[in-house]
Design a protein around this motif. Structure first.
Motif, PDB file in Angstrom:
ATOM      1  N   PRO A   1      11.650  31.122  -1.999  1.00 39.09           N
ATOM      2  CA  PRO A   1      11.858  29.678  -1.822  1.00 39.09           C
ATOM      3  C   PRO A   1      11.917  29.271  -0.352  1.00 39.09           C
ATOM      4  O   PRO A   1      11.605  28.115  -0.032  1.00 39.09           O
ATOM      5  CB  PRO A   1      13.201  29.421  -2.515  1.00 39.09           C
ATOM      6  N   GLU A   2      12.276  30.191   0.521  1.00 43.06           N
ATOM      7  CA  GLU A   2      12.362  29.877   1.949  1.00 43.06           C
ATOM      8  C   GLU A   2      11.006  29.570   2.558  1.00 43.06           C
ATOM      9  O   GLU A   2      10.938  28.977   3.638  1.00 43.06           O
ATOM     10  CB  GLU A   2      13.026  31.034   2.702  1.00 43.06           C
ATOM     11  N   ARG A   3       9.943  29.955   1.883  1.00 46.06           N
ATOM     12  CA  ARG A   3       8.596  29.711   2.421  1.00 46.06           C
ATOM     13  C   ARG A   3       7.895  28.557   1.714  1.00 46.06           C
ATOM     14  O   ARG A   3       6.710  28.324   1.935  1.00 46.06           O
ATOM     15  CB  ARG A   3       7.753  30.988   2.319  1.00 46.06           C
TER      16      ARG A   3
ATOM     17  N   THR B   1       3.326  24.846   1.230  1.00 49.44           N
ATOM     18  CA  THR B   1       2.968  23.475   0.861  1.00 49.44           C
ATOM     19  C   THR B   1       2.202  22.794   1.983  1.00 49.44           C
ATOM     20  O   THR B   1       1.174  22.142   1.754  1.00 49.44           O
ATOM     21  CB  THR B   1       4.229  22.676   0.505  1.00 49.44           C
ATOM     22  N   SER B   2       2.687  22.940   3.207  1.00 47.25           N
ATOM     23  CA  SER B   2       2.038  22.302   4.356  1.00 47.25           C
ATOM     24  C   SER B   2       0.628  22.830   4.554  1.00 47.25           C
ATOM     25  O   SER B   2      -0.307  22.054   4.826  1.00 47.25           O
ATOM     26  CB  SER B   2       2.878  22.528   5.613  1.00 47.25           C
ATOM     27  N   TRP B   3       0.464  24.147   4.429  1.00 48.95           N
ATOM     28  CA  TRP B   3      -0.876  24.742   4.575  1.00 48.95           C
ATOM     29  C   TRP B   3      -1.822  24.192   3.509  1.00 48.95           C
ATOM     30  O   TRP B   3      -2.959  23.818   3.810  1.00 48.95           O
ATOM     31  CB  TRP B   3      -0.773  26.258   4.474  1.00 48.95           C
ATOM     32  N   THR B   4      -1.355  24.121   2.272  1.00 48.82           N
ATOM     33  CA  THR B   4      -2.203  23.644   1.176  1.00 48.82           C
ATOM     34  C   THR B   4      -2.622  22.198   1.394  1.00 48.82           C
ATOM     35  O   THR B   4      -3.799  21.839   1.221  1.00 48.82           O
ATOM     36  CB  THR B   4      -1.465  23.779  -0.167  1.00 48.82           C
ATOM     37  N   LYS B   5      -1.666  21.358   1.770  1.00 51.44           N
ATOM     38  CA  LYS B   5      -1.984  19.938   1.975  1.00 51.44           C
ATOM     39  C   LYS B   5      -2.968  19.752   3.127  1.00 51.44           C
ATOM     40  O   LYS B   5      -3.924  18.964   3.024  1.00 51.44           O
ATOM     41  CB  LYS B   5      -0.705  19.158   2.249  1.00 51.44           C
ATOM     42  N   ALA B   6      -2.747  20.476   4.231  1.00 49.34           N
ATOM     43  CA  ALA B   6      -3.642  20.334   5.385  1.00 49.34           C
ATOM     44  C   ALA B   6      -5.051  20.824   5.043  1.00 49.34           C
ATOM     45  O   ALA B   6      -6.051  20.206   5.440  1.00 49.34           O
ATOM     46  CB  ALA B   6      -3.074  21.102   6.582  1.00 49.34           C
ATOM     47  N   TYR B   7      -5.131  21.926   4.326  1.00 48.68           N
ATOM     48  CA  TYR B   7      -6.418  22.476   3.897  1.00 48.68           C
ATOM     49  C   TYR B   7      -7.143  21.444   3.020  1.00 48.68           C
ATOM     50  O   TYR B   7      -8.324  21.132   3.241  1.00 48.68           O
ATOM     51  CB  TYR B   7      -6.151  23.770   3.132  1.00 48.68           C
TER      52      TYR B   7
ATOM     53  N   TRP C   1       4.809  27.740  -6.009  1.00 50.49           N
ATOM     54  CA  TRP C   1       3.390  27.357  -6.036  1.00 50.49           C
ATOM     55  C   TRP C   1       3.236  25.912  -5.554  1.00 50.49           C
ATOM     56  O   TRP C   1       4.012  25.036  -5.939  1.00 50.49           O
ATOM     57  CB  TRP C   1       2.834  27.404  -7.464  1.00 50.49           C
ATOM     58  N   TYR C   2       2.181  25.684  -4.763  1.00 47.93           N
ATOM     59  CA  TYR C   2       1.763  24.311  -4.502  1.00 47.93           C
ATOM     60  C   TYR C   2       0.246  24.269  -4.584  1.00 47.93           C
ATOM     61  O   TYR C   2      -0.449  25.040  -3.912  1.00 47.93           O
ATOM     62  CB  TYR C   2       2.244  23.798  -3.135  1.00 47.93           C
ATOM     63  N   TRP C   3      -0.281  23.371  -5.412  1.00 49.53           N
ATOM     64  CA  TRP C   3      -1.707  23.301  -5.737  1.00 49.53           C
ATOM     65  C   TRP C   3      -2.329  22.021  -5.190  1.00 49.53           C
ATOM     66  O   TRP C   3      -1.713  20.970  -5.188  1.00 49.53           O
ATOM     67  CB  TRP C   3      -1.934  23.251  -7.247  1.00 49.53           C
TER      68      TRP C   3
END
Length: 480
Positions: free
Chosen positions: A400-402, A407-413, A331-333
């Motif tokens: 875990p490979e993804r 994380t990158s998608w969440t941060k950019a969004y 998870w990345y929030w």
């Protein structure tokens, strides 16, 4: 870079006199779990598997006396101290490295008083425990949307969920807490006893002690009319513009959070929708069933691909997402409060929805209005009573490979949408994002929270959280 940490595991009682550890262990009724014990690895598992921490010891506290002994031991030995209820915290704040974890998971008692409509809940309960107990009496306590979420973490951060518009946040239905403080004292905090502490724990997180018992007000909620309505993603801008006008004007008995999602390839969703990217609203109507058809008529008029709204027991709605989001995923929030959904923001939302990186990744907009707005911004520590929505963007995947991809998608969004936000975020949706974000979330309430922190935890023993830092004590004046 993911949040996973690679480090040598600590030795049992590392850096502590062995006799002090043995004396501590002898004080406990529950087990003291240490590195090398058969159940250590399992005890270190978090809901968010992206985060790995290795405590020196985990005290699975059987009762309040165990909690007192654990707080005292951590304070005297100057150990990092974390408190674990349900273990759902996105930032992994239920554990700590090289310190002591107070694990409340074996304290799961719930007692319902149906005449008074109150519920006494032990600190280690998850919301499924509460729903099971209250539903037998036709009652419910406003909480979140996943039944495996810990009662303590969700409550202390505020508590947004299916019943918020009608009955307010979870903290608006909190009547009292029993707490173990940093100095080992046990106190009850409510409107009459330690009112400053009671104010602070309603939104201020785990900064002030270990809550071993909650007393909630319950409400007559039994069967609700609930479920998802879905539209194709190419209609997302249209649906979001409709939603921003429809829901705030709807009766408070109707709650609905907006979501971008990928349709799971399983019942009850029809095969034609499986793995399709869609937008939708997950509804919960707790009012008069006779009014439901008229209330949902404007929803049906938008010609959705699926209108899965039906009568169901409230606990059924509360468990609807449990299978989709089991423990152990990555998870990345990122989150923000939002006052309005501007057309420009909607355009950006749709751009990132089209790039949902995994089936479980999503964006939710939870309504923050109705009964939530009838509590003042400084009546509790939860400050953003003037928001309209609580936005959360989550990258989720089992592998875990993804982790880097989600994380990158969440941060950019989040970077793209943050300029349209109100500035702070719901603490239960935050990672470890720095002190500026914590202060932005509490706004004018932060200074008062510091005062309470100075009074009840001046050495910041309880700092593994979205931390309210005590003010430094000025040195004494020396007369010359």
């Amino acid at each position: 870079m993911t949040l996973e940490t690679h480090r040598a595991q600590p030795r049992a009682g590392a850096g502590l006199p062995p006799d002090s550890v043995e004396r501590f262990k002898a004080q406990l009724r529950g087990p003291l779990i240490q590195p090398g014990d058969p159940d250590y690895e399992e005890a270190c598992q978090l809901y968010n598997a992206m985060i790995h921490k290795h405590p020196a010891m985990i005290a699975r506290c059987a009762d309040v006396a165990d909690v007192i002994a654990s707080v005292t031991f951590a304070r005297e030995q100057k150990l990092p101290l974390a408190v674990r209820g349900g273990g759902h915290n996105g930032g992994g704040l239920a554990l700590c490295d090289d310190g002591l974890v107070i694990d409340l998971s074996s304290q799961r008692g719930v007692r319902v008083d149906p005449q008074a409509r109150t519920v006494r809940v032990a600190g280690g309960c998850v919301w499924g425990d509460v729903d099971h107990a209250t539903h037998a009496f036709g009652l419910a306590v406003p909480s979140g949307i996943i039944s495996t979420t810990g009662v303590a973490g969700l409550t202390l951060g505020g508590g947004l969920g299916h019943l918020s518009r009608r009955f307010g946040l979870t903290i608006d239905n909190l009547l009292a807490v029993d707490m173990v403080l940093a100095d080992g004292r046990v106190v009850t905090a409510n409107a009459e006893q330690h009112p400053d502490l009671f104010w602070a724990v309603r939104g201020g997180g785990g900064n002030f002690g270990v809550v071993t018992s909650f007393l909630f007000r319950a409400h007559p909620v039994d069967t609700v009319i609930a479920g998802p309505t879905l539209w194709p993603l190419d209609r997302a801008a249209e649906v979001m513009r409709w939603y921003r006008e429809f829901l705030p004007a709807a009766p408070e008995e109707l709650n609905g959070f907006f979501a971008f999602m990928t349709v799971p390839p399983a019942p009850p969703f029809p095969e034609a929708l499986h793995l399709q990217k869609v937008c939708g609203v997950v509804w919960c109507y707790s009012g008069d069933p006779a009014q439901a058809d008229a209330l949902f008529a404007p929803v049906q008029a938008l010609k959705p691909s699926l209108h899965g709204v039906q009568p169901m027991p409230y606990p059924m709605l509360q468990t609807a997402f449990d299978a989709l989001y089991p423990p152990g995923h990555q998870w990345y929030w990122r989150a923000d409060f939002v006052r309005e959904l501007a057309d420009e923001a909607i355009t950006r939302h749709v751009e990132f929805a089209e790039r949902l990186p995994s089936m479980q990744s999503t964006m939710h907009l939870y309504p923050v209005d109705g009964a939530v707005h009838r509590v003042g911004p400084d009546d509790t520590a939860f400050s953003f009573r003037d928001a309209r929505w609580s936005e959360v963007i989550v990258g989720v995947d089992p592998s875990p490979e993804r982790a880097e991809e989600i994380t990158s998608w969440t941060k950019a969004y989040w970077d793209a949408l943050h300029p349209y936000s109100a500035g702070g975020a719901y603490v239960n949706f935050m990672m470890e994002e720095g002190q500026d974000r914590v202060q932005a979330t509490y706004r004018d309430n932060y200074a008062r929270l510091v005062e309470v922190k100075n009074r009840y935890d001046p050495t910041n023993l309880f700092h593994i959280n979205q931390n309210i830092r005590p003010a430094p004590v000025p040195p004494p004046q020396v007369a010359h």
